[in-house]
Design an enzyme around this catalytic site. Structure first.
Site, PDB file in Angstrom:
ATOM      1  CD  GLU A  56      -2.958  -0.854   2.089  1.00 40.21           C
ATOM      2  OE1 GLU A  56      -2.703  -0.111   3.280  1.00 40.21           O
ATOM      3  OE2 GLU A  56      -3.819  -1.913   2.465  1.00 40.21           O
TER       4      GLU A  56
ATOM      5  CG  HIS B 209      -8.977   1.906   3.359  1.00 38.27           C
ATOM      6  ND1 HIS B 209      -8.382   2.424   2.550  1.00 38.27           N
ATOM      7  CD2 HIS B 209      -8.242   0.389   4.232  1.00 38.27           C
ATOM      8  CE1 HIS B 209      -6.511   1.267   2.584  1.00 38.27           C
ATOM      9  NE2 HIS B 209      -6.798   1.216   3.695  1.00 38.27           N
TER      10      HIS B 209
END
Length: 289
Positions: free
Chosen positions: A146, A179
């Site tokens: 990420e 997310h």
């Protein structure tokens, strides 16, 4: 000394960042059984390890392709733009992590009082952890992949057009929105109400966006990819601060001491934020924020 610069226009940089985010999130759902097995199922985790690794490898040629050659003495290599360099690596490994731990003085105090710290002294705890796919995802693969996609690849594209200051706020938006995909699993697998799933996911998007801004700040101040990776891994380990657990303490004196620890950690973090991320500590002549 020859190097590279990023001279694509602002809209192209935004579209590339959007593409990177789509590739990353999309890679999590390419498997045929992605909609039937939980995200915590070992098979799902292992396959997603493969997916995100492939995406991280694929974006590197894109970073090369959209870079331009430069003979400017201040130009840097693609990898330096991405925070992959050796100068200042020792301080980048230590100081940002300590700074993040200062912010979590309150939760760390709570861990101490609850006896959680004793676990960290047990070799069996670490042996069990490194064999656990969920632990590896949360503490190793997720922080590395990420931060690579959402910081090391996006910020070099955004900074030339929006500057370091604005990029700290623009970059995390991709991270936070990415997310939201957890809402799909909440609805399809956990059978949560759509409204409840949206509220939970919106809250997650909010605090991941805030963390993303902090992570981007660390990346730009240190010029190192590893700095936000370690902060990310630590935050994943700690989780969102358990304020409700503090307020649940019946002993008022103890409760106020815990509240004081939370406040002290926040105040100390604010006070130390700029001094402990001063670019000269990390030999950072790439970004200035």
């Amino acid at each position: 000394m020859a190097g590279v610069v990023y001279e694509i226009d602002s809209w192209q940089s935004i579209l590339l960042c959007f593409l990177f985010a789509v590739l990353y999130v999309g890679s999590l759902y390419i498997w045929s059984d992605s909609g039937t097995k939980s995200r915590d199922h070992p098979d799902t985790i292992k396959r997603r390890f493969t997916s995100v690794t492939v995406v991280c490898i694929l974006v590197i040629p894109l970073m090369w392709f959209f870079s331009s050659s430069s003979t400017n003495v201040n130009a840097h290599s693609v990898f330096e733009w991405m925070g992959i360099r050796f100068n200042g690596i020792i301080t980048a490994l230590v100081i940002p992590l300590i700074l993040t731990m200062v912010l979590f003085i309150g939760p760390l105090t709570l861990h101490y009082m609850d006896g959680v710290f004793r676990l960290y002294l047990e070799p069996r705890y670490w042996i069990t952890s490194v064999k656990n796919t969920i632990w590896l995802r949360n503490h190793v693969v997720a922080p590395l992949s990420e931060e690579f996609i959402f910081r090391a690849c996006m910020l070099p594209l955004l900074v030339p057009h929006f500057g370091e200051g604005w990029s700290v706020f623009i970059c995390p938006l991709f991270f936070g929105v990415a997310h939201l995909h957890h809402m799909i699993e909440k609805i399809t697998q956990h059978k949560e109400d759509v409204k409840e799933a949206f509220q939970t996911s919106a809250f997650q998007m909010a605090y991941t966006t805030v963390f993303g801004a902090y992570s981007a700040f660390l990346f730009l101040r240190t010029g190192h990819f590893i700095a936000p990776v370690l902060a990310h891994a630590f935050c994943n380990h700690m989780g969102f601060p358990a304020f409700n657990e503090v307020l649940a303490y019946n002993d008022k004196t103890l409760r106020w001491r815990l509240i004081a620890a939370f406040v002290f950690g926040l105040v100390a973090w604010i006070y130390l934020l700029y001094p402990l991320t001063a670019p000269f500590l990390y030999s950072n002549d790439i970004y200035y924020v």
